[in-house]
Design an enzyme around this catalytic site. Structure first.
Site, PDB file in Angstrom:
ATOM      1  N   HIS A 181     -39.700  22.022 -52.213  1.00 38.76           N
ATOM      2  CA  HIS A 181     -38.443  22.139 -50.983  1.00 38.76           C
ATOM      3  C   HIS A 181     -37.371  21.542 -51.557  1.00 38.76           C
ATOM      4  O   HIS A 181     -36.461  21.309 -50.492  1.00 38.76           O
ATOM      5  CB  HIS A 181     -39.064  21.442 -49.825  1.00 38.76           C
ATOM      6  CG  HIS A 181     -40.072  22.210 -48.986  1.00 38.76           C
ATOM      7  ND1 HIS A 181     -41.172  21.589 -48.237  1.00 38.76           N
ATOM      8  CD2 HIS A 181     -40.704  23.525 -49.024  1.00 38.76           C
ATOM      9  CE1 HIS A 181     -41.969  22.177 -47.850  1.00 38.76           C
ATOM     10  NE2 HIS A 181     -41.601  23.644 -48.354  1.00 38.76           N
ATOM     11  N   HIS A 209     -38.497  18.824 -43.805  1.00 38.63           N
ATOM     12  CA  HIS A 209     -38.605  20.065 -43.803  1.00 38.63           C
ATOM     13  C   HIS A 209     -39.916  20.568 -43.389  1.00 38.63           C
ATOM     14  O   HIS A 209     -40.822  20.397 -43.941  1.00 38.63           O
ATOM     15  CB  HIS A 209     -38.106  20.624 -45.192  1.00 38.63           C
ATOM     16  CG  HIS A 209     -38.436  22.173 -45.442  1.00 38.63           C
ATOM     17  ND1 HIS A 209     -37.476  23.034 -45.669  1.00 38.63           N
ATOM     18  CD2 HIS A 209     -39.518  22.889 -45.117  1.00 38.63           C
ATOM     19  CE1 HIS A 209     -37.814  24.251 -45.688  1.00 38.63           C
ATOM     20  NE2 HIS A 209     -39.233  24.368 -45.452  1.00 38.63           N
ATOM     21  N   GLY A 213     -45.575  25.136 -44.554  1.00 38.95           N
ATOM     22  CA  GLY A 213     -45.519  24.048 -45.840  1.00 38.95           C
ATOM     23  C   GLY A 213     -44.300  23.071 -45.201  1.00 38.95           C
ATOM     24  O   GLY A 213     -43.440  23.349 -44.733  1.00 38.95           O
ATOM     25  N   ARG A 242     -52.947  23.132 -45.087  1.00 38.35           N
ATOM     26  CA  ARG A 242     -53.218  22.197 -46.298  1.00 38.35           C
ATOM     27  C   ARG A 242     -53.564  20.726 -45.365  1.00 38.35           C
ATOM     28  O   ARG A 242     -53.194  20.389 -44.708  1.00 38.35           O
ATOM     29  CB  ARG A 242     -52.011  22.029 -47.054  1.00 38.35           C
ATOM     30  CG  ARG A 242     -51.640  23.170 -47.569  1.00 38.35           C
ATOM     31  CD  ARG A 242     -50.159  23.034 -48.469  1.00 38.35           C
ATOM     32  NE  ARG A 242     -49.750  24.216 -49.397  1.00 38.35           N
ATOM     33  CZ  ARG A 242     -48.639  24.776 -49.422  1.00 38.35           C
ATOM     34  NH1 ARG A 242     -47.503  23.941 -48.947  1.00 38.35           N
ATOM     35  NH2 ARG A 242     -48.423  25.942 -50.189  1.00 38.35           N
ATOM     36  N   GLY A 332     -39.131  25.962 -40.220  1.00 35.20           N
ATOM     37  CA  GLY A 332     -39.488  26.758 -39.056  1.00 35.20           C
ATOM     38  C   GLY A 332     -39.768  25.943 -37.748  1.00 35.20           C
ATOM     39  O   GLY A 332     -39.185  26.186 -36.761  1.00 35.20           O
ATOM     40  N   ILE A 333     -40.327  24.817 -38.087  1.00 34.18           N
ATOM     41  CA  ILE A 333     -40.881  24.015 -37.155  1.00 34.18           C
ATOM     42  C   ILE A 333     -39.650  22.986 -36.894  1.00 34.18           C
ATOM     43  O   ILE A 333     -39.327  22.926 -35.462  1.00 34.18           O
ATOM     44  CB  ILE A 333     -42.071  23.173 -37.354  1.00 34.18           C
ATOM     45  CG1 ILE A 333     -43.232  24.053 -37.460  1.00 34.18           C
ATOM     46  CG2 ILE A 333     -42.357  22.115 -36.308  1.00 34.18           C
ATOM     47  CD1 ILE A 333     -44.301  23.280 -37.947  1.00 34.18           C
ATOM     48  N   GLU A 386     -31.992  28.713 -48.029  1.00 35.96           N
ATOM     49  CA  GLU A 386     -32.205  28.577 -49.640  1.00 35.96           C
ATOM     50  C   GLU A 386     -31.484  29.679 -50.356  1.00 35.96           C
ATOM     51  O   GLU A 386     -31.290  29.450 -51.588  1.00 35.96           O
ATOM     52  CB  GLU A 386     -33.785  28.542 -49.800  1.00 35.96           C
ATOM     53  CG  GLU A 386     -34.438  27.072 -49.067  1.00 35.96           C
ATOM     54  CD  GLU A 386     -35.774  27.217 -49.246  1.00 35.96           C
ATOM     55  OE1 GLU A 386     -36.368  26.647 -50.229  1.00 35.96           O
ATOM     56  OE2 GLU A 386     -36.353  27.885 -48.300  1.00 35.96           O
TER      57      GLU A 386
END
Length: 402
Positions: A181, A209, A213, A242, A332-333, A386
């Site tokens: 990231h 971030h 992920g 994960r 996103g979160i 990004e």
């Protein structure tokens, strides 16, 4: 300069075409899915025109990129008249090992080094390299640049990136913390300082971030000095599927008791764990929040575990830098979930961060300060981009050739 940006996955390809003037202008973007499978799909969205979608067999990345180029010059849904108007290509590359401390022009040596890192990122680097090679064939002579997820973290000191393993594991197998990231963490830290009118070289920043992920990064004077992802993206925070940090003895115990193969163990920690594994419902934060509101205790546990671990990393990284000036939420979160942000940053008064619940409540997808006026430490939501970083680095490196 028109820069075509690629993010190649094992069976997908995201792309954007940007015009890089004084300000970047998005010309088109899209997604190719189900590469290597029957009934592949290309979804192409040109700016100012209707979205175009086509379903057909897409056997490999070369065919996928050829479809992208044809879509960009199509009479109806194209945005340029000729592929000669594409001046450069920028590629997201997952892993650059210790070889790349910055984005790099792709030449024979760069391709060789990217290939050598395939064993460190077997799901991503081969696809990234295939995209590079496909562009070489379709647009020979066009300059290409690789932008690495790992390069921003090459400033980590040895005490941060080394593991407590026999030193031989580092020397011969290259086992160390690499972090990921990096493109996002670098972008949001610089963007936040621009908004605040700060000189990043004078500031200590913790960047969160948070998405399917997730990783946290300590940025001191504009340089990454610690990050939560490690040799693989599995280390660090609890994520969608994960485990994050885990006692390796516990993993060995589970593998022995369940008689798991290496592949099955890898699937367990990367695909079956995290928020999905704890809740038994979903890896999506939105689903979990709805379930928790309805009284689902495992969903609530997953949410609490996620927030707790982010808080723990922010606190430890503040200690490692000897202070903090800014905490950033992105991904996103991080950008869209005000509930998670409040659970994490609402307890940071001890750091000097006076969190503003009203500013935070309902905030989605916008750059904003979410700490109170006069707060010693600021908190911000910063939208990441990004693709823009990849295009900017491509422009910088290609322009230096002339």
């Amino acid at each position: 300069m028109n820069v075509l940006v690629f993010n190649c996955g094992s069976s997908s390809l995201k792309y954007q075409l940007l015009s890089m003037g004084e300000e970047a202008t998005l010309l088109a973007k899209g997604l190719v899915e189900r590469i290597g499978l029957k009934e592949g799909v290309i979804s192409h969205k040109p700016e100012g025109k209707k979205k175009f979608e086509s379903v057909q067999d897409i056997p490999n990345h070369g065919v996928a990129i050829d479809l992208v180029l044809k879509a960009l010059v199509h009479p109806e849904h194209g945005v340029i008249s000729s592929i000669k108007e594409i001046d450069a290509a920028g590629h997201r590359v997952a892993h650059g090992g210790e070889y790349f401390k910055d984005s790099a022009l792709i030449d024979a040596k760069a391709k060789e080094l990217i290939a050598s890192c395939c064993e460190l990122a077997p799901l991503h680097n081969p696809a990234n390299l295939e995209g590079i090679l496909s562009m070489e064939k379709l647009l020979p002579g066009i300059p290409q640049v690789a932008v690495f997820d790992t390069s921003f973290h090459q400033t980590l000191p040895p005490e941060a990136f080394m593991y407590g393993l026999p030193y031989d594991c580092y020397e011969t197998l290259r086992v160390r913390k690499y972090g990921f990231h990096g493109t996002s963490h670098k972008f949001v830290a610089n963007k936040a300082c621009q908004i605040l009118g700060w000189n990043i070289e004078d500031k200590k920043i913790v960047s969160c971030h948070l998405g399917n992920g997730a990783s946290v990064c300590a940025i001191d004077g504009g340089k990454s000095v610690e990050t939560s992802m490690g040799f693989t993206p599995n280390e660090g925070l609890l994520m969608g599927t994960r485990t994050g940090n885990l006692d390796l003895g516990a993993l060995l115990y589970i593998a022995e008791k369940k008689n798991l193969s290496i592949d099955e163990t890898n699937k367990l920690i990367n695909k079956q764990s995290g928020l999905a594994g704890i809740s038994g419902i979903s890896s999506d934060m939105r689903d979990l929040e709805v379930a928790a509101e309805g009284g689902n205790k495992r969903a609530q546990l997953a949410l609490d575990m996620f927030a707790y671990r982010v808080k723990r990393f922010v606190g430890s990284y503040t200690a490692s830098m000897g202070g903090v000036d800014l905490v950033i939420f992105t991904g996103g979160i991080g950008e869209n979930d005000s509930i998670s942000r409040a659970k994490i940053a609402g307890d940071f008064a001890y750091l000097g961060l006076d969190f503003d619940l009203e500013k935070n409540d309902g905030l989605r997808g916008k750059d904003a300060i979410i700490s109170k006026e006069g707060s010693k430490v600021k908190a911000m939501v910063i939208t990441t981009n990004e693709e823009l970083v990849i295009a900017s680095d491509t422009q910088r490196i290609v322009s230096a050739l002339n």
